[in-house]
Design an enzyme around this catalytic site. Structure first.
Site, PDB file in Angstrom:
ATOM      1  N   ASP A 168       3.829   2.542  -4.530  1.00 12.68           N
ATOM      2  CA  ASP A 168       3.048   3.507  -4.753  1.00 12.68           C
ATOM      3  C   ASP A 168       2.943   3.138  -6.432  1.00 12.68           C
ATOM      4  O   ASP A 168       4.180   3.297  -7.145  1.00 12.68           O
ATOM      5  CB  ASP A 168       3.775   5.169  -4.250  1.00 12.68           C
ATOM      6  CG  ASP A 168       2.471   5.731  -5.607  1.00 12.68           C
ATOM      7  OD1 ASP A 168       1.360   5.347  -5.935  1.00 12.68           O
ATOM      8  OD2 ASP A 168       2.412   6.986  -5.526  1.00 12.68           O
ATOM      9  N   VAL A 169       1.812   2.595  -6.610  1.00 13.46           N
ATOM     10  CA  VAL A 169       1.876   2.314  -8.183  1.00 13.46           C
ATOM     11  C   VAL A 169       1.502   2.691  -9.523  1.00 13.46           C
ATOM     12  O   VAL A 169       1.585   2.520 -10.466  1.00 13.46           O
ATOM     13  CB  VAL A 169       0.211   1.275  -8.283  1.00 13.46           C
ATOM     14  CG1 VAL A 169       0.580  -0.237  -7.427  1.00 13.46           C
ATOM     15  CG2 VAL A 169      -0.743   2.059  -7.842  1.00 13.46           C
ATOM     16  N   LYS A 222     -11.634   2.113 -15.192  1.00 15.49           N
ATOM     17  CA  LYS A 222     -12.007   0.395 -15.178  1.00 15.49           C
ATOM     18  C   LYS A 222     -12.419   0.044 -16.148  1.00 15.49           C
ATOM     19  O   LYS A 222     -12.058  -1.366 -16.208  1.00 15.49           O
ATOM     20  CB  LYS A 222     -13.322   0.469 -14.096  1.00 15.49           C
ATOM     21  CG  LYS A 222     -12.922   1.058 -12.044  1.00 15.49           C
ATOM     22  CD  LYS A 222     -12.199  -0.244 -11.879  1.00 15.49           C
ATOM     23  CE  LYS A 222     -11.788   0.445 -10.729  1.00 15.49           C
ATOM     24  NZ  LYS A 222     -11.148  -0.805 -10.042  1.00 15.49           N
ATOM     25  N   ASP A 259       1.074  -1.507   0.355  1.00  9.21           N
ATOM     26  CA  ASP A 259       0.032  -0.113  -0.443  1.00  9.21           C
ATOM     27  C   ASP A 259       0.951   1.516  -0.559  1.00  9.21           C
ATOM     28  O   ASP A 259       2.065   1.062   0.003  1.00  9.21           O
ATOM     29  CB  ASP A 259      -0.637  -0.131   0.999  1.00  9.21           C
ATOM     30  CG  ASP A 259      -2.341   1.305   1.135  1.00  9.21           C
ATOM     31  OD1 ASP A 259      -3.072   0.713   0.923  1.00  9.21           O
ATOM     32  OD2 ASP A 259      -2.148   2.215   1.332  1.00  9.21           O
ATOM     33  N   ASN A 298      -5.635  -4.583  -6.609  1.00 11.16           N
ATOM     34  CA  ASN A 298      -6.340  -3.856  -5.325  1.00 11.16           C
ATOM     35  C   ASN A 298      -6.428  -2.584  -5.897  1.00 11.16           C
ATOM     36  O   ASN A 298      -7.126  -2.611  -5.766  1.00 11.16           O
ATOM     37  CB  ASN A 298      -7.038  -4.716  -3.931  1.00 11.16           C
ATOM     38  CG  ASN A 298      -7.987  -3.994  -3.849  1.00 11.16           C
ATOM     39  OD1 ASN A 298      -8.359  -4.063  -4.647  1.00 11.16           O
ATOM     40  ND2 ASN A 298      -7.791  -3.188  -2.848  1.00 11.16           N
ATOM     41  N   TYR A 353     -13.694   7.827 -13.665  1.00  9.53           N
ATOM     42  CA  TYR A 353     -13.288   6.160 -12.831  1.00  9.53           C
ATOM     43  C   TYR A 353     -14.116   4.686 -13.388  1.00  9.53           C
ATOM     44  O   TYR A 353     -13.034   3.836 -13.919  1.00  9.53           O
ATOM     45  CB  TYR A 353     -13.600   6.243 -11.158  1.00  9.53           C
ATOM     46  CG  TYR A 353     -14.057   4.995 -10.374  1.00  9.53           C
ATOM     47  CD1 TYR A 353     -12.895   4.246  -9.641  1.00  9.53           C
ATOM     48  CD2 TYR A 353     -15.332   3.671 -10.570  1.00  9.53           C
ATOM     49  CE1 TYR A 353     -12.620   3.148  -8.936  1.00  9.53           C
ATOM     50  CE2 TYR A 353     -15.393   2.265  -9.698  1.00  9.53           C
ATOM     51  CZ  TYR A 353     -13.773   2.562  -9.242  1.00  9.53           C
ATOM     52  OH  TYR A 353     -13.849   1.540  -8.404  1.00  9.53           O
ATOM     53  N   ALA A 409     -19.550  -2.601  -1.938  1.00 11.49           N
ATOM     54  CA  ALA A 409     -18.934  -3.362  -1.538  1.00 11.49           C
ATOM     55  C   ALA A 409     -19.182  -2.666  -0.112  1.00 11.49           C
ATOM     56  O   ALA A 409     -18.149  -1.484  -0.204  1.00 11.49           O
ATOM     57  CB  ALA A 409     -17.898  -3.870  -1.641  1.00 11.49           C
TER      58      ALA A 409
END
Length: 255
Positions: A70-71, A167, A48, A97, A163, A196
């Protein structure tokens, strides 16, 4: 209302597999996925960008290897893969994720807002997938990648252009990566959750929007993060050995 099912006992579906989960800190789908993988016999690496929350999550989960990442930074992503191999000797499963949301009308959205969401959610998934696939190819032992997409990759919602576009991109990336990965015996699939519920989502989303989203679910409730994680575990396991390039909807929305 469809009630919450019984939390499943582990059945060693991922016994001795080395699993990396990105954005695993906190109380959302990532941490739930890490916990379910542990319960299914995996050796787990959690990562994370929030180092304090990552430490807290690692302490809560117990026997995991924690690597800050950090992606949006290629060097961080490569360090994550390298650290996993150094610690456990190999990599078997990557669960992508990491993602970033937000609500903003397209009319008011800045280039920076658009790019930030795309860089974390889509580009971050690309960077981690690329690094994992290169490792899988070097190992020659096969593997699995599970991406976290969203039903917004298919459906429209106000204020979610950035977003949803990200996605939808994750879905397309999943399908194309699966073709590139097939010669190396690597499967690439994705889940597409609808709603979720976890504390962070409740914090950043108004009660009105949450009520509207919940009303779309024929179950009468949001999913628990572990219910999404269960499908991730399935896709990572040998029970999904003939599944690749697929996006599995984890949703109880009206058609």
């Amino acid at each position: 209302m469809i009630s919450v099912g019984k939390y499943p006992e582990g059945a060693n579906l991922l016994r001795d597999k080395v699993v990396v989960v990105t954005a695993a800190a906190g109380t959302g789908i990532g941490s739930a996925a890490a916990k379910r993988c542990l319960e299914e016999g995996a050796r787990v690496v959690v990562s994370d960008r929030h180092e304090r929350r990552l430490r807290e999550t690692a302490e809560e989960l117990g026997d995991v290897h924690a690597v800050p990442c950090d992606v949006t930074r290629e060097e961080d992503v490569q360090r994550l893969v390298d650290s996993t191999v150094e610690h456990f000797g190999r990599l078997d499963v990557l669960i992508n994720n990491a993602g970033l949301g937000g609500t903003c009308s397209l009319l008011e959205m800045s280039d920076e807002e658009w790019s930030r969401v795309l860089d974390v959610t889509l580009n971050g998934t690309f960077r981690a997938t690329r690094a994992a696939l290169r490792r899988f190819a070097e190992q020659g032992t096969g593997g699995a990648i599970v991406n976290n997409a969203s039903v917004l990759g298919w459906r429209a919602q106000a204020g979610q252009a950035h977003y949803a576009a990200a996605k939808a991109g994750v879905m397309a990336l999943t399908r194309c990566a699966a073709v590139d990965a097939a010669p190396y015996d690597v499967r690439v699939n994705a889940v597409a959750p609808s709603l979720a519920m976890h504390p962070f989502l409740a914090k950043v989303t108004s009660d009105e929007v949450l009520a509207e989203l919940t009303a779309r679910e024929v179950s009468g409730r949001a999913a628990k993060p572990w219910e999404v994680a269960n499908v991730m575990v399935f896709l990572a396991s040998e029970y999904a050995s003939y599944l690749t390039g697929e996006v599995v909807s984890v949703s109880a929305q009206h058609a």
